[in-house]
Design a protein around this motif. Structure first.
Motif, PDB file in Angstrom:
ATOM      1  N   UNK A 110       0.785  -1.188   0.013  1.00  0.00           N
ATOM      2  CA  UNK A 110       0.040  -0.092   0.072  1.00  0.00           C
ATOM      3  C   UNK A 110       0.684   1.188  -0.050  1.00  0.00           C
ATOM      4  N   UNK A 111       0.599   2.322  -0.892  1.00  0.00           N
ATOM      5  CA  UNK A 111       1.296   3.466  -0.697  1.00  0.00           C
ATOM      6  C   UNK A 111       0.613   4.603  -0.065  1.00  0.00           C
ATOM      7  N   UNK A 112      -0.524   4.559   0.387  1.00  0.00           N
ATOM      8  CA  UNK A 112      -1.240   5.305   1.154  1.00  0.00           C
ATOM      9  C   UNK A 112      -2.086   5.185   2.565  1.00  0.00           C
ATOM     10  N   UNK A 113      -2.295   5.872   3.330  1.00  0.00           N
ATOM     11  CA  UNK A 113      -2.896   5.384   4.615  1.00  0.00           C
ATOM     12  C   UNK A 113      -4.320   4.781   4.314  1.00  0.00           C
ATOM     13  N   UNK A 114      -5.025   5.422   3.243  1.00  0.00           N
ATOM     14  CA  UNK A 114      -6.324   4.627   3.086  1.00  0.00           C
ATOM     15  C   UNK A 114      -6.167   3.408   2.492  1.00  0.00           C
TER      16      UNK A 114
END
Length: 188
Positions: A110-114
């Protein structure tokens, strides 16, 4: 063969009820103890994207002993991952030249918090559906028809009513009624 199909049908029904339970109880994912289900995965998918303030707030909500327990679980999980690597795991660990623990990412991370939260939720959902939450009493869901899909119940009712013969146009004995007298036209 019939027994296998019946077993599979029961398993699918239980799995569907578990999914329905999660849909009706989204607070299941808010439980702080869920982090302990897979501390390394939580660390890589959730904690990785938290700010220092968010980590501090999370630590305060757990209390000192809760934070210590979580850190201990995470350390034990890392040690276990080093001793017994799991090729199916999203992340692997190895020792560096100085003895430090290194994390090796797989191709997709994953690249983002979401994205991390979505992956975490998906992993915990799959774990729950498989029956992998040792702290949860699955019998309360698996044997409870309250968690059946409402569409399934509607389909069952429709099939029942479709199977019944309509006697609106018969005399109740299967013979067609002969309409006499009223034409439906009002005379004034």
């Amino acid at each position: 063969m019939v027994q296998f199909e019946e077993e599979r049908a029961r398993w699918l029904e239980a799995k569907n009820r578990r999914k329905r339970y999660l849909d009706l109880h989204p607070d299941y994912f808010e439980d702080a103890s869920l982090e302990l289900a897979d501390p390394l995965l939580y660390d890589r998918l959730i904690r990785r994207f938290q700010t220092a303030a968010e980590r501090e707030a999370e630590g305060r909500s757990k209390g000192f002993s809760g934070q210590m327990a979580t850190d201990l679980w995470r350390a034990e999980a890392k040690k276990d991952a080093l001793d017994h690597p799991d090729p199916a795991s999203l992340f692997t660990y190895s020792r560096g030249p100085e003895g430090e623990i290194r994390e090796a990412d797989k191709d997709e991370v994953p690249m983002t918090k979401e994205e991390g939260k979505a992956w975490w939720r998906d992993e915990m959902t799959q774990r729950f559906l498989r029956g992998g939450d040792g702290d949860f009493d699955y019998k309360t869901v698996d044997g409870n028809d309250k968690y059946d899909d409402p569409e399934k119940e509607r389909d069952r009712q429709e099939a029942y009513f479709d199977s019944m013969e309509s006697d609106f146009d018969t005399d109740g004995e299967g013979k067609e009624k002969v309409l006499t007298g009223e034409t439906g036209i009002q005379d004034y």
